[in-house]
Design a protein around this motif. Structure first.
Motif, PDB file in Angstrom:
ATOM      1  N   LEU A   1       9.101  13.516   6.765  1.00  0.00           N
ATOM      2  CA  LEU A   1       7.915  12.801   6.275  1.00  0.00           C
ATOM      3  C   LEU A   1       8.019  12.538   4.778  1.00  0.00           C
ATOM      4  N   GLU A   2       8.539  13.504   4.054  1.00  0.00           N
ATOM      5  CA  GLU A   2       8.737  13.317   2.611  1.00  0.00           C
ATOM      6  C   GLU A   2       9.743  12.203   2.338  1.00  0.00           C
ATOM      7  N   ILE A   3      10.818  12.177   3.116  1.00  0.00           N
ATOM      8  CA  ILE A   3      11.822  11.116   2.988  1.00  0.00           C
ATOM      9  C   ILE A   3      11.186   9.762   3.299  1.00  0.00           C
ATOM     10  N   TYR A   4      10.425   9.702   4.389  1.00  0.00           N
ATOM     11  CA  TYR A   4       9.779   8.458   4.805  1.00  0.00           C
ATOM     12  C   TYR A   4       8.868   7.932   3.702  1.00  0.00           C
ATOM     13  N   ARG A   5       8.012   8.812   3.174  1.00  0.00           N
ATOM     14  CA  ARG A   5       7.053   8.396   2.139  1.00  0.00           C
ATOM     15  C   ARG A   5       7.775   7.894   0.898  1.00  0.00           C
ATOM     16  N   ALA A   6       8.776   8.622   0.435  1.00  0.00           N
ATOM     17  CA  ALA A   6       9.504   8.218  -0.767  1.00  0.00           C
ATOM     18  C   ALA A   6      10.225   6.886  -0.560  1.00  0.00           C
ATOM     19  N   ALA A   7      10.875   6.731   0.584  1.00  0.00           N
ATOM     20  CA  ALA A   7      11.598   5.481   0.853  1.00  0.00           C
ATOM     21  C   ALA A   7      10.642   4.306   0.999  1.00  0.00           C
ATOM     22  N   PHE A   8       9.522   4.525   1.681  1.00  0.00           N
ATOM     23  CA  PHE A   8       8.532   3.456   1.832  1.00  0.00           C
ATOM     24  C   PHE A   8       8.022   3.020   0.461  1.00  0.00           C
ATOM     25  N   ASN A   9       7.636   3.985  -0.362  1.00  0.00           N
ATOM     26  CA  ASN A   9       7.074   3.649  -1.673  1.00  0.00           C
ATOM     27  C   ASN A   9       8.088   2.928  -2.553  1.00  0.00           C
ATOM     28  N   HIS A  10       9.338   3.340  -2.489  1.00  0.00           N
ATOM     29  CA  HIS A  10      10.375   2.665  -3.269  1.00  0.00           C
ATOM     30  C   HIS A  10      10.568   1.224  -2.773  1.00  0.00           C
TER      31      HIS A  10
ATOM     32  N   MET B   1       0.810  -1.178   0.000  1.00  0.00           N
ATOM     33  CA  MET B   1       0.000   0.000   0.000  1.00  0.00           C
ATOM     34  C   MET B   1       0.859   1.249   0.000  1.00  0.00           C
ATOM     35  N   PRO B   2       1.345   1.659  -1.137  1.00  0.00           N
ATOM     36  CA  PRO B   2       2.141   2.884  -1.196  1.00  0.00           C
ATOM     37  C   PRO B   2       1.318   4.082  -0.719  1.00  0.00           C
ATOM     38  N   TYR B   3       2.006   5.071  -0.240  1.00  0.00           N
ATOM     39  CA  TYR B   3       1.352   6.276   0.281  1.00  0.00           C
ATOM     40  C   TYR B   3       1.384   7.372  -0.781  1.00  0.00           C
ATOM     41  N   ALA B   4       0.211   7.785  -1.252  1.00  0.00           N
ATOM     42  CA  ALA B   4       0.117   8.823  -2.275  1.00  0.00           C
ATOM     43  C   ALA B   4       0.434  10.198  -1.705  1.00  0.00           C
ATOM     44  N   GLU B   5       0.068  10.419  -0.479  1.00  0.00           N
ATOM     45  CA  GLU B   5       0.243  11.722   0.159  1.00  0.00           C
ATOM     46  C   GLU B   5       0.825  11.534   1.559  1.00  0.00           C
ATOM     47  N   ILE B   6       1.476  12.555   2.070  1.00  0.00           N
ATOM     48  CA  ILE B   6       1.999  12.523   3.430  1.00  0.00           C
ATOM     49  C   ILE B   6       0.860  12.323   4.429  1.00  0.00           C
TER      50      ILE B   6
END
Length: 73
Positions: free
Chosen positions: A22-31, A1-6
């Protein structure tokens, strides 16, 4: 479940990290979510969260209750 938004990140994550983290977290999680697609769903999610936290900790350190940018950045 990738995160589209913070705003879609888990509440405990959103409540404790500054915006850039938070931006780093979201990008790393999605990758990581994409990279570990072959794993089982629970393991995939667990790994993605661990990768995301590692990415945040690479740029930020927790001092008391605050997350501050690391001095070497």
């Amino acid at each position: 479940m990738p995160y589209a938004e913070i705003d879609n990140l888990p509440p405990p994550v959103r409540a404790h990290l500054p915006l850039h983290a938070l931006e780093i977290y979201r990008a790393a999680f999605n990758h990581a979510w994409t990279q570990y697609a072959a794993r089982g769903p629970l393991e995939r999610e667990r790994i993605a969260h661990r990768v995301a936290w590692a990415a945040v900790k690479h740029k930020y350190e927790k001092v008391g209750e605050a997350w501050l940018p690391r001095a070497y950045d």
